[in-house]
Design an enzyme around this catalytic site. Structure first.
Site, PDB file in Angstrom:
ATOM      1  CG  PHE A   6      -1.974  -1.002   1.219  1.00  0.00           C
ATOM      2  CD1 PHE A   6      -3.169  -0.762   0.597  1.00  0.00           C
ATOM      3  CD2 PHE A   6      -1.767  -2.221   1.820  1.00  0.00           C
ATOM      4  CE1 PHE A   6      -4.157  -1.726   0.588  1.00  0.00           C
ATOM      5  CE2 PHE A   6      -2.749  -3.188   1.808  1.00  0.00           C
ATOM      6  CZ  PHE A   6      -3.943  -2.930   1.191  1.00  0.00           C
ATOM      7  CB  ILE A 156       5.466   4.254   2.222  1.00  0.00           C
ATOM      8  CG1 ILE A 156       6.719   3.869   3.007  1.00  0.00           C
ATOM      9  CG2 ILE A 156       5.020   5.664   2.570  1.00  0.00           C
ATOM     10  CD1 ILE A 156       7.890   4.829   2.787  1.00  0.00           C
ATOM     11  CG  ASP A 157       3.637   0.616  -2.125  1.00  0.00           C
ATOM     12  OD1 ASP A 157       2.619   0.628  -1.429  1.00  0.00           O
ATOM     13  OD2 ASP A 157       3.636   0.697  -3.360  1.00  0.00           O
ATOM     14  CE  LYS A 158       9.359  -6.929   0.872  1.00  0.00           C
ATOM     15  NZ  LYS A 158       9.085  -8.373   0.646  1.00  0.00           N
ATOM     16  NE  ARG A 262       3.198   1.265  -7.200  1.00  0.00           N
ATOM     17  CZ  ARG A 262       3.182   0.039  -6.705  1.00  0.00           C
ATOM     18  NH1 ARG A 262       3.010  -0.150  -5.394  1.00  0.00           N
ATOM     19  NH2 ARG A 262       3.324  -1.005  -7.508  1.00  0.00           N
TER      20      ARG A 262
END
Length: 337
Positions: A6, A156-158, A262
């Site tokens: 996410f 935040i995204d991995k 994104r």
């Protein structure tokens, strides 16, 4: 997509679930056998042992009557078997190095590297930011924000790098959560994208939700979803003359929805370079070579700025993180085009 995938700075607490209910209706000609065996025959996903355990917990009933004797004969009627939702495992402290930008008794600000998940989830049970924070902060995180995600107020995204804040006290957790909920946070991301957005600066305002075509992806929706607002500004364009091959774009979040930047960059026809989910087609050959030479193995997205008012002390805080090595090298390669 795992629970960790996410770009979500609007992190709401997970909703409680009652688990899954199975209903088995036995006709007279299906009754007469041992109850646990009969139910297991109708529910191949549950073993006899599992059904016995559920009966011992009072989670099996017939026509509203709770059943506890697994060896009793099955009688005709409607059986309801409730399988509770799995309890999230309590994450364990791990001695993982952290790049700490700020820390006091109430909160900690870190520069998260790409490749580190924020909190444990299926497929990422260890090596997460939560595991590292539990080791670094000790007991101060205990119980703040829930067992599975102690101290976490946004994520935040991995595979996205950059600045994150976590709470160390209940007061900070409540205060930070309110700041994120009311969008009183300064959040700027740097994206290296394919092509260049047109116009060069502007605001993208859509609704974002699960894609109706692929539940592992998010998408811009005509209805449903949640409001998502991104302000963007093209800071540099690379190659291609009148038609740039790539660009550096600063994205300021007004909201923080799942994969917001994104999805929004892709909706402009300028997806983040290296994005495995929203890339929507290869960039120009020169850009592909620049990405490969930089060793970029992820989406080129970095949380560069995080600013907010300390929820306990009232101090104005602002943190900036330079591009990590892979994105910095990619930018240098693109500049040379």
């Amino acid at each position: 997509m795992s629970a960790e995938d996410f770009e979500d700075d609007d992190l709401a607490p997970p909703k409680a679930t009652e688990g899954q209910a199975h209903v088995v209706i036995l006709a007279p000609d299906q009754a007469g056998g041992r109850l646990d065996k009969t139910l297991a025959e109708h529910l191949p996903e549950l073993s006899r042992g599992r059904i016995q355990a559920l009966m011992a917990q009072g989670l099996v009933s017939r026509d509203g009557e709770t059943l506890s004797d697994a060896s009793a004969k099955a009688r005709p009627g409607e059986y309801r078997i409730l399988v509770p939702a799995p309890t999230p495992a309590e994450p364990q402290a791990e001695a993982i190095p952290l790049q700490v930008l700020f820390e006091d008794d109430h909160l900690i600000v870190v520069d998260k590297p790409a490749g580190m998940a924020v909190h444990p989830a299926p497929g990422n049970e260890t090596g997460t930011l939560v595991n590292a924070l539990l080791h670094h902060c000790g007991d101060s995180l205990s119980g703040i924000g829930g067992v599975a995600r102690p101290g976490i107020v946004h994520r935040i995204d991995k595979e996205t790098s950059g600045v994150m804040v976590a709470a160390k006290s209940d007061a900070a957790h409540q205060g930070l959560s309110k700041l994120f909920a009311t969008h009183d946070i300064d959040r700027v991301y740097v994206a290296l994208v394919r092509g260049a957005p047109h116009p060069a600066r502007g605001t993208i305002e859509t609704r974002i939700g699960r894609s109706p075509h692929d539940r592992k992806k998010m998408a811009v929706l005509k209805s449903g979803g949640r409001e998502a607002i991104t302000h963007y500004m093209t800071e540099q364009v690379f190659g291609g003359g009148d038609k740039p091959l790539a660009a550096r774009v600063a994205c300021t979040l007004e909201t923080g929805r799942t994969h917001q930047i994104r999805v929004h960059m892709a909706s402009k026809g300028t997806p983040c370079l290296g994005d495995p989910v929203y890339g929507s087609g290869p960039p120009a050959t020169a850009v592909r070579e620049a990405v490969a030479a930089a060793g970029l193995k992820r989406q080129a997205l970095h949380a560069a700025v995080l600013g907010f008012i300390h929820p306990v002390t009232g101090q104005a805080l602002r943190f900036e993180s330079p591009l990590p090595a892979d994105m910095a090298q990619l930018q240098a390669n693109l500049t040379a085009l």
